[in-house]
Design a protein around this motif. Structure first.
Motif, PDB file in Angstrom:
ATOM      1  N   PHE A 136       0.763  -1.294  -0.028  1.00  0.00           N
ATOM      2  CA  PHE A 136       0.004   0.080   0.060  1.00  0.00           C
ATOM      3  C   PHE A 136       0.916   1.420   0.096  1.00  0.00           C
ATOM      4  CE2 PHE A 136      -3.018  -3.083   0.997  1.00  0.00           C
ATOM      5  CZ  PHE A 136      -4.139  -2.950   0.400  1.00  0.00           C
ATOM      6  N   ALA A 137       1.972   1.062   0.631  1.00  0.00           N
ATOM      7  CA  ALA A 137       2.953   2.333   0.668  1.00  0.00           C
ATOM      8  C   ALA A 137       3.453   2.577  -0.773  1.00  0.00           C
ATOM      9  CB  ALA A 137       4.087   2.158   1.447  1.00  0.00           C
ATOM     10  N   ILE A 138       3.683   1.358  -1.424  1.00  0.00           N
ATOM     11  CA  ILE A 138       4.116   1.571  -2.909  1.00  0.00           C
ATOM     12  C   ILE A 138       3.035   2.165  -3.671  1.00  0.00           C
ATOM     13  CG2 ILE A 138       4.636   0.655  -5.121  1.00  0.00           C
ATOM     14  CD1 ILE A 138       6.191  -1.459  -3.323  1.00  0.00           C
ATOM     15  N   LEU A 139       1.704   1.554  -3.615  1.00  0.00           N
ATOM     16  CA  LEU A 139       0.437   2.218  -4.302  1.00  0.00           C
ATOM     17  C   LEU A 139       0.355   3.807  -4.008  1.00  0.00           C
ATOM     18  CD1 LEU A 139      -1.972   1.709  -5.977  1.00  0.00           C
ATOM     19  CD2 LEU A 139      -3.329   1.371  -3.841  1.00  0.00           C
ATOM     20  N   GLU A 140       0.518   3.934  -2.543  1.00  0.00           N
ATOM     21  CA  GLU A 140       0.289   5.661  -2.339  1.00  0.00           C
ATOM     22  C   GLU A 140       1.371   6.362  -3.183  1.00  0.00           C
ATOM     23  OE1 GLU A 140      -0.475   6.186   1.741  1.00  0.00           O
ATOM     24  OE2 GLU A 140      -0.658   8.255   1.588  1.00  0.00           O
ATOM     25  N   GLU A 141       2.527   5.911  -3.001  1.00  0.00           N
ATOM     26  CA  GLU A 141       3.775   6.729  -3.563  1.00  0.00           C
ATOM     27  C   GLU A 141       3.551   6.854  -5.173  1.00  0.00           C
ATOM     28  OE1 GLU A 141       6.205   8.274  -2.316  1.00  0.00           O
ATOM     29  OE2 GLU A 141       6.789   8.727  -4.385  1.00  0.00           O
ATOM     30  N   ILE A 142       2.941   5.643  -5.974  1.00  0.00           N
ATOM     31  CA  ILE A 142       2.646   5.797  -7.539  1.00  0.00           C
ATOM     32  C   ILE A 142       1.611   6.835  -7.632  1.00  0.00           C
ATOM     33  CG2 ILE A 142       1.577   4.775  -9.281  1.00  0.00           C
ATOM     34  CD1 ILE A 142       3.015   2.025  -8.310  1.00  0.00           C
ATOM     35  N   TYR A 143       0.605   6.873  -6.854  1.00  0.00           N
ATOM     36  CA  TYR A 143      -0.661   7.893  -6.822  1.00  0.00           C
ATOM     37  C   TYR A 143      -0.267   9.188  -6.542  1.00  0.00           C
ATOM     38  CZ  TYR A 143      -3.776   4.716  -9.522  1.00  0.00           C
ATOM     39  OH  TYR A 143      -4.183   4.097 -10.631  1.00  0.00           O
ATOM     40  N   HIS A 144       0.830   9.421  -5.888  1.00  0.00           N
ATOM     41  CA  HIS A 144       1.176  10.830  -5.636  1.00  0.00           C
ATOM     42  C   HIS A 144       2.282  11.323  -6.522  1.00  0.00           C
ATOM     43  CE1 HIS A 144      -0.172  10.427  -1.284  1.00  0.00           C
ATOM     44  NE2 HIS A 144      -1.078  11.125  -1.825  1.00  0.00           N
ATOM     45  N   ARG A 145       2.781  10.344  -7.353  1.00  0.00           N
ATOM     46  CA  ARG A 145       3.593  10.999  -8.441  1.00  0.00           C
ATOM     47  C   ARG A 145       2.539  11.344  -9.701  1.00  0.00           C
ATOM     48  NH1 ARG A 145       8.984   8.566  -7.807  1.00  0.00           N
ATOM     49  NH2 ARG A 145       9.431   9.742  -9.657  1.00  0.00           N
ATOM     50  N   THR A 146       3.436  12.206 -10.411  1.00  0.00           N
ATOM     51  CA  THR A 146       2.723  12.569 -11.639  1.00  0.00           C
ATOM     52  C   THR A 146       3.702  12.103 -12.830  1.00  0.00           C
ATOM     53  OG1 THR A 146       3.845  14.808 -11.799  1.00  0.00           O
ATOM     54  CG2 THR A 146       1.475  14.663 -10.702  1.00  0.00           C
ATOM     55  N   ARG A 171      14.050  -3.492  -3.742  1.00  0.00           N
ATOM     56  CA  ARG A 171      13.757  -3.465  -5.235  1.00  0.00           C
ATOM     57  C   ARG A 171      12.818  -4.604  -5.651  1.00  0.00           C
ATOM     58  NH1 ARG A 171      19.021  -1.894  -5.290  1.00  0.00           N
ATOM     59  NH2 ARG A 171      19.578  -0.171  -6.620  1.00  0.00           N
ATOM     60  N   ALA A 172      13.006  -5.715  -4.959  1.00  0.00           N
ATOM     61  CA  ALA A 172      12.370  -6.843  -5.343  1.00  0.00           C
ATOM     62  C   ALA A 172      10.580  -6.650  -4.990  1.00  0.00           C
ATOM     63  CB  ALA A 172      12.677  -8.273  -4.351  1.00  0.00           C
ATOM     64  N   THR A 173      10.349  -6.021  -3.960  1.00  0.00           N
ATOM     65  CA  THR A 173       9.064  -5.672  -3.458  1.00  0.00           C
ATOM     66  C   THR A 173       8.591  -4.835  -4.555  1.00  0.00           C
ATOM     67  OG1 THR A 173       9.538  -6.216  -1.149  1.00  0.00           O
ATOM     68  CG2 THR A 173       7.652  -5.112  -1.680  1.00  0.00           C
ATOM     69  N   VAL A 174       9.332  -3.629  -4.871  1.00  0.00           N
ATOM     70  CA  VAL A 174       9.022  -2.821  -5.699  1.00  0.00           C
ATOM     71  C   VAL A 174       8.491  -3.435  -7.193  1.00  0.00           C
ATOM     72  CG1 VAL A 174       9.683  -0.916  -7.254  1.00  0.00           C
ATOM     73  CG2 VAL A 174      10.172  -0.845  -5.025  1.00  0.00           C
ATOM     74  N   TYR A 175       9.352  -4.166  -7.640  1.00  0.00           N
ATOM     75  CA  TYR A 175       9.128  -5.017  -8.865  1.00  0.00           C
ATOM     76  C   TYR A 175       7.961  -5.822  -8.598  1.00  0.00           C
ATOM     77  CZ  TYR A 175      13.164  -3.289 -11.415  1.00  0.00           C
ATOM     78  OH  TYR A 175      13.811  -2.554 -12.251  1.00  0.00           O
ATOM     79  N   ASN A 176       7.848  -6.511  -7.604  1.00  0.00           N
ATOM     80  CA  ASN A 176       6.846  -7.496  -7.389  1.00  0.00           C
ATOM     81  C   ASN A 176       5.138  -6.754  -7.403  1.00  0.00           C
ATOM     82  OD1 ASN A 176       5.064  -9.550  -6.482  1.00  0.00           O
ATOM     83  ND2 ASN A 176       5.491  -8.956  -4.359  1.00  0.00           N
ATOM     84  N   THR A 177       5.464  -5.447  -6.653  1.00  0.00           N
ATOM     85  CA  THR A 177       4.057  -4.905  -6.267  1.00  0.00           C
ATOM     86  C   THR A 177       3.770  -4.204  -7.848  1.00  0.00           C
ATOM     87  OG1 THR A 177       4.639  -4.483  -4.213  1.00  0.00           O
ATOM     88  CG2 THR A 177       2.999  -3.001  -4.980  1.00  0.00           C
ATOM     89  N   LEU A 178       4.616  -3.786  -8.523  1.00  0.00           N
ATOM     90  CA  LEU A 178       4.190  -3.155  -9.871  1.00  0.00           C
ATOM     91  C   LEU A 178       3.628  -3.794 -10.668  1.00  0.00           C
ATOM     92  CD1 LEU A 178       7.571  -0.997 -10.592  1.00  0.00           C
ATOM     93  CD2 LEU A 178       4.979  -0.114 -10.279  1.00  0.00           C
ATOM     94  N   PHE A 198       9.343   3.003 -23.925  1.00  0.00           N
ATOM     95  CA  PHE A 198       9.498   4.239 -24.763  1.00  0.00           C
ATOM     96  C   PHE A 198      10.742   4.071 -25.598  1.00  0.00           C
ATOM     97  CE2 PHE A 198       6.819   6.680 -21.850  1.00  0.00           C
ATOM     98  CZ  PHE A 198       5.555   6.480 -22.257  1.00  0.00           C
ATOM     99  N   GLY A 199      10.921   2.979 -26.121  1.00  0.00           N
ATOM    100  CA  GLY A 199      12.128   2.442 -27.131  1.00  0.00           C
ATOM    101  C   GLY A 199      13.324   2.419 -26.478  1.00  0.00           C
ATOM    102  N   LYS A 200      13.364   2.174 -25.049  1.00  0.00           N
ATOM    103  CA  LYS A 200      14.493   1.935 -24.409  1.00  0.00           C
ATOM    104  C   LYS A 200      14.297   0.492 -23.593  1.00  0.00           C
ATOM    105  CE  LYS A 200      17.285   4.413 -22.913  1.00  0.00           C
ATOM    106  NZ  LYS A 200      18.974   4.281 -23.232  1.00  0.00           N
ATOM    107  N   ASN A 201      15.247  -0.154 -23.211  1.00  0.00           N
ATOM    108  CA  ASN A 201      15.357  -1.307 -22.625  1.00  0.00           C
ATOM    109  C   ASN A 201      15.229  -1.006 -21.116  1.00  0.00           C
ATOM    110  OD1 ASN A 201      15.674  -2.976 -24.612  1.00  0.00           O
ATOM    111  ND2 ASN A 201      17.710  -3.798 -24.007  1.00  0.00           N
ATOM    112  N   LEU A 202      14.082  -0.458 -20.863  1.00  0.00           N
ATOM    113  CA  LEU A 202      13.626   0.179 -19.663  1.00  0.00           C
ATOM    114  C   LEU A 202      12.364   0.498 -19.178  1.00  0.00           C
ATOM    115  CD1 LEU A 202      14.562   1.850 -16.822  1.00  0.00           C
ATOM    116  CD2 LEU A 202      14.413   3.667 -18.092  1.00  0.00           C
ATOM    117  N   ALA A 203      11.725  -0.351 -18.437  1.00  0.00           N
ATOM    118  CA  ALA A 203      10.274  -0.148 -18.118  1.00  0.00           C
ATOM    119  C   ALA A 203       9.922   1.078 -17.739  1.00  0.00           C
ATOM    120  CB  ALA A 203       9.299  -1.434 -17.418  1.00  0.00           C
ATOM    121  N   GLN A 204       8.885   1.892 -18.257  1.00  0.00           N
ATOM    122  CA  GLN A 204       8.145   2.980 -17.315  1.00  0.00           C
ATOM    123  C   GLN A 204       6.812   2.484 -17.093  1.00  0.00           C
ATOM    124  OE1 GLN A 204      10.811   5.814 -17.608  1.00  0.00           O
ATOM    125  NE2 GLN A 204       9.959   6.555 -19.833  1.00  0.00           N
ATOM    126  N   TYR A 205       6.425   3.348 -16.044  1.00  0.00           N
ATOM    127  CA  TYR A 205       5.120   3.062 -15.567  1.00  0.00           C
ATOM    128  C   TYR A 205       4.481   4.154 -15.306  1.00  0.00           C
ATOM    129  CZ  TYR A 205       7.174  -1.597 -14.227  1.00  0.00           C
ATOM    130  OH  TYR A 205       7.919  -2.694 -14.530  1.00  0.00           O
TER     131      TYR A 205
END
Lengths: 162, 162
Positions: A34-44, A65-72, A86-93
């Motif tokens: 829930f902390a990760i969810l909250e953090e995400i929804y406070h970002r733009t 990191r493991a928990t961040v990836y798991n929760t995402l 966006f064309g990079k080897n990097l996932a954006q959320y």
DNA sequence: TTGTGTGCAAAAGCTTTGCATGTTG
DNA sequence: CAACATGCAAAGCTTTTGCACACAA
């Protein structure tokens, strides 16, 4: 982005949705999730997993990191978060609840990301699904180009190609 | 894919284009670069850098990963090869000269990739470029879904999400 | 209490880089 | 001959995995 409710309304509803999802999946409702969810929804705008991890660390939140990836991954599964590349080897959320469906326009010089909506993409999805006998689940449309302004061409994490 | 010329015609022309590009860029015309170009234009469908490298090794061609990646980048720059990411952190490539512009439909179960053309995507590019003041260089449209047939759901390298 | 999520660190997978050698121009 | 591309291996970066511990149910 195109917000349609207040941030608080959205966040309350989003917590409810995530809770229901976790219960339905017999997954635990841990404070980290829930902390990760909250953090995400406070970002733009858009962010990658590492930026989210670092930002939570900076707030002295003990998370891995493991928990961040798991929760995402959980949040993507219940449609509260969208995953892009966006064309990079990097996932954006980006958070996705309460926001209109949209696609992206990415500046090849400065990495800026704009959003747009066009109803024709829905028509294409329906027609091609029928024509090629696919059940279309979702899509990704990115337009790559150069923005007008004298943008910062030295910015990191630029899209490469495609 | 939608071939419009014979393989030989295409390959001759493609070599000419690559030669001209290398000369214009003051880059050397090495045998490795042309061997990689040839290998790519003898392949069909999509491939990743490692598969290309392995295939050249299997043909006893002495080439390194570094050169494969370097050459792929050159070929992308001169528009002889297109680079894609189908929802994975893995670049996929395909030859692009002499083939009609197309977009992709990817099966989330078996990884199968179909191609399709739709003129509306060009309209969207033009309209959004004008509207948002971008010079659009290229785009990427992927539709993700499930194909009808009982496809092999255990296949490797499946797209994840987005 | 017990199974499952977590943190940490190490490993894995794709791509890039450094350096000595070989080859193009 | 001089500059630059190559091969090889090591490093870099993002993401995943293994394991012991902690905690939700």
């Amino acid at each position: 982005m195109v917000e349609t409710k207040t941030t608080n309304e959205v966040f309350t509803e989003v917590k409810r949705i995530f809770t229901a999802f976790l219960e339905q999946q017999n997954q635990r409702k841990t404070p980290e999730r829930f902390a990760i969810l909250e953090e995400i929804y406070h970002r733009t705008d858009h962010f990658d997993a590492e930026a989210l991890y670092i930002h939570m660390k900076n707030q002295s939140y003990r998370v891995s990191r493991a928990t961040v990836y798991n929760t995402l991954e959980l949040l993507v599964h219940c449609d509260l978060v969208k995953r892009h590349q966006f064309g990079k080897n990097l996932a954006q959320y980006e958070k996705s609840f309460g926001f209109k469906q949209h696609d992206h326009l990415i500046c090849l010089d400065c990495g800026k990301v704009l959003e747009f909506c066009d109803p024709r993409i829905q028509q294409i999805k329906t027609m091609m699904g029928d024509l090629l006998h696919f059940k279309i689940a979702h899509h990704s449309l990115n337009l790559y180009g150069h923005c007008d302004s004298a943008c910062d061409k030295n910015r990191k994490n630029l899209p490469t190609s495609a």
